[in-house]
Design a protein around this motif. Structure first.
Motif, PDB file in Angstrom:
ATOM      1  N   TRP A 186       0.837  -1.393  -0.112  1.00  0.00           N
ATOM      2  CA  TRP A 186       0.057  -0.091   0.036  1.00  0.00           C
ATOM      3  C   TRP A 186       0.762   1.179  -0.056  1.00  0.00           C
ATOM      4  O   TRP A 186       0.365   2.254  -0.490  1.00  0.00           O
ATOM      5  N   ARG A 228      -3.607   4.228  -7.237  1.00  0.00           N
ATOM      6  CA  ARG A 228      -2.116   4.250  -7.436  1.00  0.00           C
ATOM      7  C   ARG A 228      -1.704   5.519  -7.761  1.00  0.00           C
ATOM      8  O   ARG A 228      -2.313   6.237  -8.662  1.00  0.00           O
ATOM      9  N   LYS A 229      -0.592   5.952  -7.010  1.00  0.00           N
ATOM     10  CA  LYS A 229      -0.093   7.508  -7.486  1.00  0.00           C
ATOM     11  C   LYS A 229       1.332   7.346  -7.147  1.00  0.00           C
ATOM     12  O   LYS A 229       1.807   6.373  -6.286  1.00  0.00           O
ATOM     13  N   THR A 284       4.100   1.371  -0.967  1.00  0.00           N
ATOM     14  CA  THR A 284       5.092   1.548  -2.331  1.00  0.00           C
ATOM     15  C   THR A 284       4.282   1.831  -3.546  1.00  0.00           C
ATOM     16  O   THR A 284       4.784   2.556  -4.426  1.00  0.00           O
ATOM     17  N   THR A 285       3.009   1.697  -3.576  1.00  0.00           N
ATOM     18  CA  THR A 285       2.266   1.775  -4.716  1.00  0.00           C
ATOM     19  C   THR A 285       1.429   3.204  -4.542  1.00  0.00           C
ATOM     20  O   THR A 285       0.627   3.695  -5.466  1.00  0.00           O
ATOM     21  N   GLY A 286       1.933   3.998  -3.425  1.00  0.00           N
ATOM     22  CA  GLY A 286       1.387   5.268  -3.438  1.00  0.00           C
ATOM     23  C   GLY A 286      -0.021   5.570  -2.883  1.00  0.00           C
ATOM     24  O   GLY A 286      -0.549   6.453  -2.777  1.00  0.00           O
ATOM     25  N   ARG A 287      -0.630   4.259  -2.708  1.00  0.00           N
ATOM     26  CA  ARG A 287      -2.006   4.491  -2.294  1.00  0.00           C
ATOM     27  C   ARG A 287      -2.246   4.831  -1.007  1.00  0.00           C
ATOM     28  O   ARG A 287      -3.265   5.448  -0.676  1.00  0.00           O
ATOM     29  N   ALA A 318       4.580   7.303  -5.251  1.00  0.00           N
ATOM     30  CA  ALA A 318       4.800   6.743  -3.838  1.00  0.00           C
ATOM     31  C   ALA A 318       5.149   8.111  -3.050  1.00  0.00           C
ATOM     32  O   ALA A 318       5.941   9.006  -3.565  1.00  0.00           O
ATOM     33  N   PRO A 360      -7.178  -1.735 -11.134  1.00  0.00           N
ATOM     34  CA  PRO A 360      -6.228  -0.971 -11.576  1.00  0.00           C
ATOM     35  C   PRO A 360      -5.124  -1.499 -12.595  1.00  0.00           C
ATOM     36  O   PRO A 360      -5.126  -2.616 -13.021  1.00  0.00           O
ATOM     37  N   ALA A 402       3.107  -2.001 -12.065  1.00  0.00           N
ATOM     38  CA  ALA A 402       3.321  -2.572 -10.951  1.00  0.00           C
ATOM     39  C   ALA A 402       5.004  -3.113 -11.219  1.00  0.00           C
ATOM     40  O   ALA A 402       5.093  -3.617 -11.914  1.00  0.00           O
ATOM     41  N   GLN A 456       5.173  -5.957  -5.953  1.00  0.00           N
ATOM     42  CA  GLN A 456       3.896  -5.396  -6.128  1.00  0.00           C
ATOM     43  C   GLN A 456       2.899  -6.423  -6.469  1.00  0.00           C
ATOM     44  O   GLN A 456       1.891  -6.652  -5.777  1.00  0.00           O
TER      45      GLN A 456
END
Lengths: 273, 519, 308
Positions: A101, A119-120, A103-106, A122, A187, A192, A196
Motif C-alpha cells: 500500500w 495508485r499514485k 510503495t504503490t502510493g495508495r 509513492a 487498476p 506494478a 507489488q
C-alpha cells in the motif's frame, strides 16, 4: 538456519544494490540472533522456496517506522494501528500488505473517504515503507513477508495461462484494468513492480481476492514474469496498441479514421452543391 | 516465304484494321460474335452523378474487394479445426500451451507468416470499415428518399447485404478461437438457447452438441469463407445490376430532371475517379493494417470455457446488440415447467428482429403514410422531409446509444464514475436520446426549409463588416473570377472528349479557359 | 465520318470539354509527382517485403504508395478530364401496355391449359416437392448434432466429487485463506474442455466459520468455503470476477452482480436468477468434496428448463 542461508545464496537472486542486500542480510541475522518471532511465520513459502523469498524487515527499523507511522498513518489507522471508523485495523496484516500500500502510493491516502485509493507516485521511499512495515508487523507479527521474486527461471507460458484464468477477469487480458462494481476498479498493471504483483496476489489488497494455497510460489513467479515481461511490455508488432482496450477503441478508429477519412476523400472527389 | 509477301500481308492487315486500328478490329471481332458495340458504347457513356454523397457506397464496395483479396490470402494459412495441439511458434507466453489448430494457425499468420499480420489486420480493418460504409451509405439513401419507388427492391437487397455482412463479420471475428471471440460465441450460444420451443435444438444443431462442442469452428469457417461471401457477392451483383438498370438518382438542380441523369461519363472521367478511390480506400485500409494494431489475439490466449477477460466487447457493428443485452432488466418468465429468458430473448432476438423488420418495411410504411406511390428519380433534400429525417436520426441515435451502452465499463473507467450509475444512465438515455434527437432534428428541418432557391448554385462568400459604431452588416461579396464559372446546361456525352493543348497561350488572344478540341 | 455517327459531337470550343482547372500544365505536373510518389511507395513495399522489415513498414509503404497512386489518378479524372456536365436520357422502365398484357396473358392462359386442367398431377407434384422439402430438412438439421435431451440439465458433479483446480490439485481445507478464490472442477474432468464448460465452479473462502447463504443450506458452505456455478445465468459467461470486500461475484460480460453471502442472488445487471450453489463437505482427509450435484440446471435460461 544454515540451509536457509544457503537457499538464499543459491537462489541466484542478485538484489539490485548493496543497501537492499544489507537489509536482507540484516533480516537473516535478526532472525538468527533474536528469533523473537517464531520460525513458522518466517518460513512461509508455498512450493519451491527459491522462486520467492518472503522478506521481513529487521527489528532495527521499528523505531523509525514508529515515527513515520505516527506522522502519516495514525490519524486514520489509530496510534497503535488498531483501526478507526475511517480505516481498517492493520495489526496482523503482515509486512507485504503494508509495503504494497505504501510503495504503490495508495497510502498515505490523499482522500481517506474515497471508495478506493488510486495508485499514485509513492509519497514515502521504499526504505520508509520497509520501516513502517517493520513497525506494524511488530505490533502483531504475521505473514506474508514482502515477496522478493526471482523470475529468472519462471515459465511465462504457465504465467500467461494462470493470468488468463485468475487475473484477466478483473484486470483485463491486456492488464489495462477497468471499472468494476459500485465505483471500485481493477487498476492497470502497467506500473506494478514484481514485488507489488506478488504482494497483491498473496495479500489481496482492497477488493482483490487473495491467492494463497492454490498458487505455488513458482506459479506466482510465473505470473509475475508474464506480467512484468509481456503485460507491461506487450508484443505489438501490429502498430499502435490503441490503449489495449479492444473493440471500443478499434471501432472508434475504424469509423473516424477509416470511414470518416474516406468519406472526406469522397467529399473531395465529388461535387458539393 | 519472302520478305515482300510478309510486308504485303502486314499492309493488308493494317488496311483491314480500319481507322481505329487494333482496338477497332478487336471490337469488330467481338461484336460479330456478341453484339457488344451498342450496349458497350452506352455503358461507356453511363452517367454517374458527381455529388460526393454518391461515393459512400463505393467505400463499401471496395472494402469488400479488399476483404475478398485479403481473405483468400488468410485461407491459405488458417486451419479451421478445434483439434488440440501444442503451440511451438515464436511467441514465448504461448509456447507449450494447449491450443486449437485454429488459434495456433492464426497466431502463426500474425507472427510467423511474412506480411501475414499486415494482411490479417487489413482484413479486420476492412471489415470494420465495410460495415461502417454500408451504414452511412444506407443513411444517405434513407435521408434523401432514394429508396422510394422504383428502388424498393434495391433497398431490400442493400438491407439484406447489411444483415449478412453483420453476420459474417461476427463469424469472422470468432474464427481465431481466442479468449475474447470465444466469449462472443458463448454468448451467441446462449442467445440461440433463449428462443422458445426450438432454442435448445437449434443450439445443439449449430454447435453439434452442448457448448463448446468440436464442430463450431469448421462450420463457422465454411459459412464465413464460402456460403455468406457467395451470397453477399451475388447480392452485390444484383445491387449493381439494378443500379445500372434503373440508373442513378440525383439531387434536383440546373438541368436535372426526372427524365435524365447528369454527371460524369463512365469512361474516362468516372473510371479515373473511381479507380483512384479504389486505390485510396485500399490505401487507408493498408495503412491502418500496418500501423494500428487490431485484435492482437496472441495476447489474449486460447479460448477455454472457464477463462474470461474483463472489458470484452464485440466489434463495433455488433455493439448495439451487446449494449441492449447489458441494459436489459432481468426479466425471465418461468411457469408450467418452462423458462422463457426474456432478458436475452428480447434484446438479442426480438429487438433486432423488430429493427430490421422496420427497416425492410420502411418504403411500404412511408408509402402508406404519404400516399405517394409515384416513381421518383430526383432526391429529396433531408430538410424537406422533416418527419422522415427525424425518424432516421432517432434510429441512428438509438443505435449509437446502444453502442455506447456496450462500453459502459470502458466509459466508467475513462470518466472515473461508477459502473452502476453509467448503466442506469444508459437505461434512461436509450429512451431519451432518440426522442430528443428526433424532435430536435424535426425542428431543425422546419427551420431550414425555405432556402430552396440556392439549389445547385455555388455558394458565394458573405462578407461581414463591423462599422466604427459597432454595427454589423453583411454584404454579398463581388463575384470572383472563379464564380464566373457558369452552370452549363448538361449535354449528351460527345464522342471525343479528349482535351487538346490550349492554343490561346502563345499569342495571348484567346481568352483563357477556352480550348480547342481535336477531332 | 462524324456525320455518319448517330451520336452528337462536341464542337471545337465547347465549354463542356474544358478541364476544370485553369492551369492544366501545373495540374499535370502535380499529378505526375503524385504518381511518381505512388510508384516509389509500392516499390518500397517490395523492398520491405524482401528485406522482411517490420509490418508497419509494409503497411506504410504499400498504403502510402497506393494512396498517392489513387490520389494522382483521381486528380487526373477530377482536373484534367472534361468537366461536363453531361447528361443521359432516362426512359421509363415500364413496357407498353400491350407488352404487359401479352406476358400476363401468356402466363395465365398457358397455366390454365397445363395446370388447372391437371389438378391431380399438380397435386402430386406439389406434395412430392413439399415432402422432399421437409425430408431434406432431416439430414440438413438433424445430422448437425444430437438432440438436447437432458444434456443441459446435467453436470459431472456427483455426490462425493473431489474439488480440484485447473491443474488437478485437490483443495485442502487449509489451502485457501479467507478472501481467496479458485476455479474448481470435479476430479477427473479438469482437463476436459467440453466438461469444463458446464462443470466450472468458483470456490470462495469467505470466512473461517460455516456460512449459511440461505435457509436449508446450513451445511453447504463448511468452514466458510462457498461454491457457485461459474456460468452466468444471463448469457453463460464465466463469472470470474470476485470483489472481496463488496462480496460480489461480477460477470465480466454484462456486469451482472451476485451477492455471495445470500445464495448469489443477483443484485444488479441483467442476470435473472441466482448462481446455483454447490453443496460442499470436508472429507476425513481434509479435502473439499461435493455433497451432491447442483439442484438445478446451470447457466442461462432455455425453454425446457424446469421451474422447480
Amino acid at each position: 538456519m544454515i540451509s536457509r542461508l544457503r537457499r538464499i545464496l543459491s537462489s541466484r537472486f542478485l538484489l539490485p544494490g548493496a543497501v537492499v542486500f544489507g537489509v536482507a542480510l540484516g533480516g537473516v541475522l535478526a532472525f538468527g540472533v533474536g528469533g523473537a518471532q517464531g520460525a513458522g511465520q518466517r518460513e512461509t513459502t508455498y512450493g519451491h522456496p527459491s522462486t520467492i523469498i518472503y522478506f521481513y524487515p529487521p527489528d532495527s527499523y521499528i523505531p523509525a517506522g514508529q515515527a513515520l507511522f505516527g506522522t502519516f498513518c495514525s490519524s486514520c489507522h489509530g496510534p497503535k494501528a488498531e483501526g478507526t471508523s475511517r480505516a481498517p485495523n492493520l495489526v496482523g496484516v503482515g509486512p507485504a500488505t503494508v509495503d504494497f500500500w505504501v510503495t504503490t502510493g495508495r497510502m498515505p491516502a490523499e482522500n481517506p473517504n474515497a471508495i478506493q485509493a488510486p495508485r499514485k507516485p509513492a509519497k514515502l521511499s521504499d526504505q520508509e515503507a520497509l520501516e513502517i512495515a517493520a513497525y506494524v508487523n511488530s505490533l502483531g507479527p504475521a505473514r506474508p513477508g514482502i515477496p522478493r521474486v526471482n523470475v529468472k527461471d519462471a515459465n511465462v507460458a504457465v504465467g500467461a495461462d494462470l493470468f488468463s484464468l485468475n487475473c484477466a477477469a478483473c484486470h483485463t487480458i491486456t492488464g489495462a484494468g477497468d471499472e468494476l462494481a459500485f465505483g471500485t476498479a481493477a487498476p492497470s498493471l502497467r506500473a506494478a513492480t514484481p514485488t507489488q504483483v506478488a504482494a497483491a496476489i498473496r495479500t489481496g489488497p482492497g477488493n482483490m481476492p487473495r491467492f494463497t494455497g492454490n498458487l505455488s510460489d513458482a506459479q506466482v513467479a510465473d505470473i509475475v514474469a508474464y506480467v512484468t515481461k509481456y503485460v507491461q511490455h506487450p508484443t505489438n508488432p501490429g502498430g499502435f496498441a490503441l490503449g489495449g482496450v479492444g473493440p471500443v477503441a478499434e471501432g472508434f478508429v475504424a469509423l473516424l479514421f477509416g470511414v470518416g477519412l474516406l468519406a472526406l476523400v469522397g467529399y473531395w472527389i465529388g461535387e458539393r452543391s | 516465304m519472302s520478305s515482300t509477301t510478309d510486308t504485303r500481308t502486314r499492309r493488308q492487315v493494317r488496311a483491314a484494321r480500319g481507322r481505329y486500328g487494333r482496338v477497332g478490329q478487336i471490337i469488330d471481332e467481338l461484336d460479330d460474335r456478341l453484339g457488344l458495340a451498342k450496349g458497350g458504347r452506352a455503358f461507356l457513356d453511363k452517367i454517374f452523378p458527381d455529388h460526393w454523397s454518391f461515393m459512400l457506397g463505393e467505400i463499401a464496395l471496395y472494402s469488400f474487394i479488399v476483404l475478398v483479396a485479403t481473405g483468400v490470402f488468410l485461407t491459405l494459412y488458417y486451419v479451421p479445426s478445434q483439434a488440440e495441439t501444442i503451440y511451438h511458434g515464436t511467441y514465448a507466453p504461448l509456447r507449450g500451451q494447449r491450443v486449437t489448430a485454429a488459434y495456433a494457425s492464426t497466431v502463426d499468420i500474425s507472427l510467423d507468416v511474412r506480411a501475414g499480420l499486415l494482411v490479417r489486420q487489413m482484413h479486420h480493418w476492412a471489415a470494420d470499415i465495410f460495415l461502417g460504409a454500408i451504414v452511412i451509405h444506407m443513411a444517405r439513401i434513407f435521408f434523401t428518399g432514394a429508396f422510394r419507388k422504383p428502388r424498393e427492391l434495391n433497398w431490400t437487397i442493400g438491407l439484406t447485404l447489411l444483415v449478412l455482412s453483420l453476420a459474417n463479420g461476427f463469424i469472422g471475428y470468432s474464427l481465431p478461437d481466442d479468449l475474447i471471440s470465444g466469449t462472443g460465441i458463448r454468448i451467441l450460444y446462449s442467445i440461440v438457447l433463449s428462443i422458445p420451443f426450438v432454442g435448445s435444438y437449434l443450439a445443439f444443431w449449430i454447435f453439434g452438441g452442448n457448448f463448446p462442442g468440436n464442430e463450431i469452428i469448421v462450420r463457422l469457417f465454411i459459412v464465413h469463407v464460402l456460403i455468406l461471401p457467395v451470397i453477399i457477392g451475388g447480392l452485390i451483383g444484383a445491387h449493381l445490376f439494378l443500379l445500372v438498370r434503373q440508373k442513378h438518382t440525383q439531387f434536383p438542380g440546373k438541368g436535372k430532371a426526372e427524365d435524365n441523369v447528369v454527371g460524369s461519363p463512365m469512361y474516362p472521367t468516372f473510371m479515373a475517379k473511381t479507380t483512384g478511390y479504389l486505390f485510396m480506400i485500399t490505401a487507408v485500409i493498408t495503412v491502418l493494417g500496418g500501423i494500428a494494431q487490431i485484435n492482437p489475439i496472441w495476447q489474449f490466449g486460447q479460448y477455454q470455457a472457464p477463462k474470461i477477460s474483463y472489458a470484452v466487447q464485440p466489434d463495433w457493428y455488433m455493439g448495439w446488440l451487446d449494449g441492449a443485452l447489458r441494459i436489459m432488466p432481468s426479466w425471465e418468465f418461468t411457469g408450467w415447467g418452462h423458462t422463457i429468458p426474456f432478458v436475452v430473448l428480447l434484446p438479442a432476438v426480438i429487438f433486432p428482429g423488430m429493427i430490421f423488420t422496420l427497416c425492410y418495411a420502411w418504403p411500404a410504411i412511408e408509402r402508406r403514410f404519404t400516399g405517394d406511390s409515384d416513381i421518383h428519380h430526383l432526391l429529396d433534400r433531408p430538410r424537406d422531409r422533416p418527419k422522415r429525417t427525424a425518424a432516421g436520426a432517432a434510429m441512428i441515435a438509438l443505435m449509437f446509444t446502444l453502442l455506447g451502452a456496450s462500453a459502459t465499463d470502458v466509459l466508467a473507467n475513462f470518466f472515473q464514475i461508477s459502473l452502476n450509475e453509467v448503466l442506469w444512465t444508459f437505461r434512461v438515455l436509450v429512451f431519451v436520446v432518440p426522442i430528443v434527437v428526433g424532435l430536435f432534428t424535426w425542428r431543425i428541418c422546419i427551420e431550414m426549409q425555405g432556402g430552396g432557391a440556392s439549389i445547385g448554385k455555388r455558394k458565394r462568400a458573405v462578407l461581414m463588416t463591423r462599422s466604427a459604431s459597432g454595427e454589423y452588416r453583411t454584404v454579398d461579396t463581388e463575384p470572383q473570377p472563379d464564380d464566373e464559372h457558369e452552370e452549363l446546361p448538361p449535354i449528351p456525352v460527345p464522342m471525343h472528349i479528349e482535351v487538346g493543348a490550349p492554343i490561346g497561350r502563345e499569342d495571348g488572344q484567346q481568352p483563357s479557359g477556352v480550348r480547342t478540341v481535336q477531332r | 465520318m462524324e456525320e455518319d455517327l448517330p451520336l452528337p459531337a462536341a464542337s471545337l470550343d465547347d465549354p463542356h470539354l474544358r478541364e476544370s482547372v485553369r492551369n492544366p500544365e501545373g495540374a499535370e505536373r502535380a499529378i505526375a509527382v503524385l504518381l511518381a510518389l505512388g510508384v516509389l511507395g509500392v516499390g518500397l513495399f517490395g523492398v520491405a517485403y524482401v528485406q522482411n522489415w517490420k509490418p508497419w513498414t509494409l503497411g506504410l509503404s504499400l498504403g502510402l504508395g497506393l494512396f498517392f497512386l489513387g490520389f494522382g489518378v483521381t486528380a487526373w479524372g477530377k482536373y484534367l478530364m472534361p468537366q461536363g456536365p453531361f447528361s443521359e436520357a432516362r426512359h421509363a422502365l415500364r413496357s407498353a401496355r400491350a407488352e404487359r398484357e401479352a406476358i400476363s396473358a401468356a402466363l395465365v392462359e398457358r397455366t390454365g391449359v397445363v395446370v388447372r386442367r391437371r389438378r391431380v398431377l399438380v397435386g402430386l407434384l406439389a406434395s412430392g416437392l413439399g415432402i422432399f422439402g421437409i425430408v431434406a430438412l432431416f439430414p440438413l438439421l438433424r445430422s448437425l448434432g444430437p438432440l438436447p435431451g437432458l444434456t443441459l440439465t446435467k453436470t459431472n458433479w456427483r455426490r462425493g466429487s473431489l474439488l480440484v483446480d485447473s491443474t488437478g490439485r485437490a483443495i485442502h481445507r487449509e489451502a485457501i485463506e479467507p478472501g481467496g478464490i479458485v476455479t474448481v472442477f470435479p476430479a477427473g474432468f479438469e482437463h476436459d474442455d467440453q466438461a469444463a464448460a458446464v462443470d466450472q465452479v468458483v470456490l470462495i473462502r469467505v470466512q473461517l466459520t460455516d456460512l449459511v447463504t440461505e435457509p436449508g443450506r446450513s451445511s453447504w458452505a463448511p468452514e466458510g468455503y462457498v461454491a457457485y456455478s461459474k456460468l452466468c445465468t444471463h448469457a453463460g459467461c464465466p463469472v470470474g470476477l470476485y470483489e472481496k470486500q463488496l462480496r460480489l461475484l461480477v460477470c465480466p460480460c454484462h456486469q451482472s452482480m451476485f451477492n455471495i453471502d445470500d445464495g448469489a442472488v443477483p443484485q444488479f445487471g441483467p442476470a435473472p436468477r441466482p448462481l446455483p450453489q454447490l453443496p460442499l463437505f470436508v472429507d476425513h482427509s481434509g479435502f473439499l468434496r461435493a455433497q451432491s450435484g447442483f439442484d438445478q440446471p446451470v447457466g442461462p435460461g432455455y425453454y425446457e428448463r424446469t421451474t422447480s
